[in-house]
Design a protein around this motif. Structure first.
Motif, mmCIF file in Angstrom:
data_model
loop_
_atom_site.group_PDB
_atom_site.id
_atom_site.type_symbol
_atom_site.label_atom_id
_atom_site.label_comp_id
_atom_site.label_asym_id
_atom_site.label_seq_id
_atom_site.Cartn_x
_atom_site.Cartn_y
_atom_site.Cartn_z
ATOM 1 N N TYR A 171 -53.091 30.846 65.920
ATOM 2 C CA TYR A 171 -54.118 31.606 65.203
ATOM 3 C C TYR A 171 -55.145 30.668 64.560
ATOM 4 O O TYR A 171 -56.353 30.905 64.644
ATOM 5 N N GLN A 211 -60.799 37.360 72.259
ATOM 6 C CA GLN A 211 -59.541 37.514 71.521
ATOM 7 C C GLN A 211 -58.989 38.927 71.656
ATOM 8 O O GLN A 211 -59.699 39.851 72.020
ATOM 9 N N THR A 267 -55.912 40.023 66.693
ATOM 10 C CA THR A 267 -56.282 38.673 66.259
ATOM 11 C C THR A 267 -57.630 38.733 65.537
ATOM 12 O O THR A 267 -57.822 38.098 64.498
#
Length: 168
Positions: A30, A62, A66
């Motif tokens: 992340y 993404q 996310t």
């Protein structure tokens, strides 16, 4: 009632039952994604990036969840906060950020991989960056005032000794 996108993101990101190694991998991945998005945003800091949550996720390559995590992280640094608690995939959000606030929030989060991005040097001079860094660090420093001794004049201004006035 179905779970909000933010709740779904937090369930994954802060899963207390998850294996520690898995969580470390999750956050490592992340943080890399977050860094890449910030590099793009900071390379053109005055452009307002706007779109639905799904469109922004696609723009940055993404998954929607996310992107929700990213929106959660940047929200306090935006000129106008997004409705992250209630947003859906089709909610229009903005990434128009306050540069100074964003930098200071990165410093406060101890996210050196973000506040040391080379793009910041295009926005602020070295001296300005140092000044913003110092301002942020000092804003969280607790300073204790000088302790008043019992025989010192009372700080209330009465003219009496502290022990005979407010020190009772």
């Amino acid at each position: 009632m179905s779970r909000t996108l933010l709740d779904q993101w937090r369930d994954i990101a802060y899963d207390e039952q998850a294996d520690r190694g898995q969580l470390q991998n999750f956050w490592g991945t992340y943080f890399q994604i977050e860094k890449e998005i910030y590099e793009k945003l900071l390379s053109n800091p005055d452009e307002e990036v706007k779109g639905t949550v799904k469109e922004l996720a696609e723009k940055y390559g993404q998954e929607v969840l996310t992107m929700v995590g990213f929106l959660d992280g940047i929200n306090e640094s935006l000129k106008e906060e997004n409705p992250i608690e209630t947003m859906e995939e089709d909610t229009v959000v903005s990434l128009a950020f306050d540069k100074e606030k964003l930098y200071k929030n990165m410093v406060a989060a101890k996210a050196d991989w973000l506040y040391e991005l080379p793009q910041w040097k295009e926005i602020y001079s070295e001296e300005e960056l140092k000044k913003l860094y110092k301002e942020q660090k000092e804003s969280t420093t607790i300073r204790k005032g000088k302790k008043v001794g019992r025989n010192d004049p009372c700080p209330c201004g009465s003219g009496k000794k502290y022990k005979k006035c407010c020190g009772r």
